[in-house]
Scaffold this motif. Sequence first.
Motif, PDB file in Angstrom:
ATOM      1  N   ALA A  59       0.856  -1.187   0.000  1.00 13.81           N
ATOM      2  CA  ALA A  59       0.000   0.000   0.000  1.00 13.81           C
ATOM      3  C   ALA A  59       0.891   1.235   0.000  1.00 13.81           C
ATOM      4  N   PRO A  60       0.437   2.337  -0.602  1.00 10.80           N
ATOM      5  CA  PRO A  60       1.273   3.540  -0.653  1.00 10.80           C
ATOM      6  C   PRO A  60       1.796   3.973   0.714  1.00 10.80           C
ATOM      7  N   GLU A  61       0.996   3.810   1.745  1.00 11.57           N
ATOM      8  CA  GLU A  61       1.378   4.265   3.081  1.00 11.57           C
ATOM      9  C   GLU A  61       2.487   3.419   3.689  1.00 11.57           C
ATOM     10  N   ASP A  62       2.786   2.263   3.091  1.00 17.14           N
ATOM     11  CA  ASP A  62       3.745   1.327   3.685  1.00 17.14           C
ATOM     12  C   ASP A  62       5.105   1.345   3.002  1.00 17.14           C
ATOM     13  N   VAL A  63       5.334   2.226   2.051  1.00 16.29           N
ATOM     14  CA  VAL A  63       6.606   2.238   1.335  1.00 16.29           C
ATOM     15  C   VAL A  63       7.331   3.563   1.545  1.00 16.29           C
ATOM     16  N   GLY A  64       8.619   3.564   1.232  1.00 13.76           N
ATOM     17  CA  GLY A  64       9.402   4.789   1.250  1.00 13.76           C
ATOM     18  C   GLY A  64       9.620   5.330   2.644  1.00 13.76           C
ATOM     19  N   PRO A  65      10.214   6.536   2.726  1.00 11.32           N
ATOM     20  CA  PRO A  65      10.409   7.186   4.023  1.00 11.32           C
ATOM     21  C   PRO A  65       9.075   7.623   4.598  1.00 11.32           C
ATOM     22  N   ASP A  66       9.074   8.002   5.866  1.00 12.08           N
ATOM     23  CA  ASP A  66       7.840   8.460   6.506  1.00 12.08           C
ATOM     24  C   ASP A  66       7.236   9.618   5.715  1.00 12.08           C
ATOM     25  N   GLY A  67       5.937   9.499   5.436  1.00 15.31           N
ATOM     26  CA  GLY A  67       5.256  10.559   4.708  1.00 15.31           C
ATOM     27  C   GLY A  67       5.404  10.487   3.206  1.00 15.31           C
ATOM     28  N   TRP A  68       6.020   9.419   2.694  1.00 10.97           N
ATOM     29  CA  TRP A  68       6.262   9.324   1.247  1.00 10.97           C
ATOM     30  C   TRP A  68       4.964   9.416   0.451  1.00 10.97           C
ATOM     31  N   ALA A  69       3.960   8.653   0.840  1.00 11.31           N
ATOM     32  CA  ALA A  69       2.704   8.635   0.089  1.00 11.31           C
ATOM     33  C   ALA A  69       2.053  10.007   0.084  1.00 11.31           C
ATOM     34  N   GLU A  70       2.091  10.690   1.207  1.00 13.37           N
ATOM     35  CA  GLU A  70       1.501  12.017   1.289  1.00 13.37           C
ATOM     36  C   GLU A  70       2.248  12.999   0.390  1.00 13.37           C
ATOM     37  N   GLN A  71       3.568  12.892   0.352  1.00 11.91           N
ATOM     38  CA  GLN A  71       4.370  13.787  -0.486  1.00 11.91           C
ATOM     39  C   GLN A  71       4.070  13.603  -1.970  1.00 11.91           C
ATOM     40  N   TRP A  72       3.983  12.334  -2.373  1.00  9.85           N
ATOM     41  CA  TRP A  72       4.029  12.028  -3.805  1.00  9.85           C
ATOM     42  C   TRP A  72       2.694  11.638  -4.426  1.00  9.85           C
ATOM     43  N   ARG A  73       1.668  11.377  -3.641  1.00 12.91           N
ATOM     44  CA  ARG A  73       0.365  11.018  -4.225  1.00 12.91           C
ATOM     45  C   ARG A  73      -0.148  12.178  -5.068  1.00 12.91           C
ATOM     46  N   ASN A  74      -0.357  11.943  -6.348  1.00 13.57           N
ATOM     47  CA  ASN A  74      -0.873  12.952  -7.275  1.00 13.57           C
ATOM     48  C   ASN A  74      -0.069  14.256  -7.172  1.00 13.57           C
ATOM     49  N   PHE A  75       1.262  14.128  -7.162  1.00 17.26           N
ATOM     50  CA  PHE A  75       2.154  15.264  -6.977  1.00 17.26           C
ATOM     51  C   PHE A  75       2.017  16.265  -8.114  1.00 17.26           C
ATOM     52  N   GLU A  76       2.309  17.523  -7.788  1.00 16.54           N
ATOM     53  CA  GLU A  76       2.275  18.595  -8.786  1.00 16.54           C
ATOM     54  C   GLU A  76       3.687  18.986  -9.190  1.00 16.54           C
TER      55      GLU A  76
END
Length: 359
Positions: free
Chosen positions: A342-359
Amino acid sequence: MAESNTRSSNRRQVTRRRALAAGAGLLATGAAGCLGNVSGGTSSGESDGSEDGPVAVASFFSFFDFARKLATDTPVTVKNLVPTGLHGHGWEPNASVTRDIIEADAFIHVGEDFQPWADRAIQTLKDDNVDTQLINVREGVELADLAATLDPDEEGVGQNRGKDPHFWLDPQRAKISVDNITEGLVELAPDHEDTLRENAETYKTDVLETIDSDYQDIFDRADRKVVQLAAHNAFQYIGVRYGVEMRPLVVNLAASGDVKPSDITKAKETIEENDIRYIGNGVFESRKPAKQLLAETQVEAYFPVTPYAGVREEWVENNWGYEEIAYNINMPTFEVVLGNEAPEDVGPDGWAEQWRNFE
């Protein structure tokens, strides 16, 4: 025993990913896809950057990064010619870049017919009998055939017509470019040959071999073998190396070009047939096609991919190279788009929030 070894290997891989990612922080916040004509990064290995020694300039970020790692503990200075925020394939510089190449001791380039401006600069060097040493990173690399998804108007590169030039995405092929750069830097700084060769072996073993192993683990664990990318046709070597099918939305070699309605239709079919929930989008490419797929299909979000062809400002500030980008950008996205995590389970802390539908 084999199962135990596999678990141990996977634990080491995860540890390495998290160690590299731990220093990333919330690096993507507020950054635009293209940051303008800002100076590219420079490095002189562990030297003071005073440029008292030889200077090598590179036409492409990946090979700038390889070269600066090889130059550690030598007087060689390595500079990246591509401005921060721009993609290395398709950029057209002004005449000052040719002057930088003429003034350098060596020019690290990707081979003919990939960067037209680099070809013109090399021709200028030859016409004017300038003694800047040329280091071709592509020499001796076996190129893969162009993907079937490629626009038929594109023929390939140089003497390798019909071949895909993005070989450095395969860590094993990338090793050959490291060898080519090593030979060039040895010629440039022969008194430091032992250090350069030692650095090269260390980089190939500790970095490229480990990246290869970690990529293999990601794709081996995947049930799905199709990846939909709202990005250009640069990722075929990942597919060739690890047995996965890359479906790029932009079917040309460079990070440009229009997305045809038929391409969107094909992407929709791929998404439905493979029950795809997440897709990859090029960091330095338009978000518009990805947003269209979000609006018109079951896709829930897009996440970043990059062919290591450019860097963002915060990546330069944090001294990210090929290795850090692999672990903080591409690997987490492939875990997500393949359905491994799941997006929330990968990368550094907060990765999914940073990169989900990034601008």
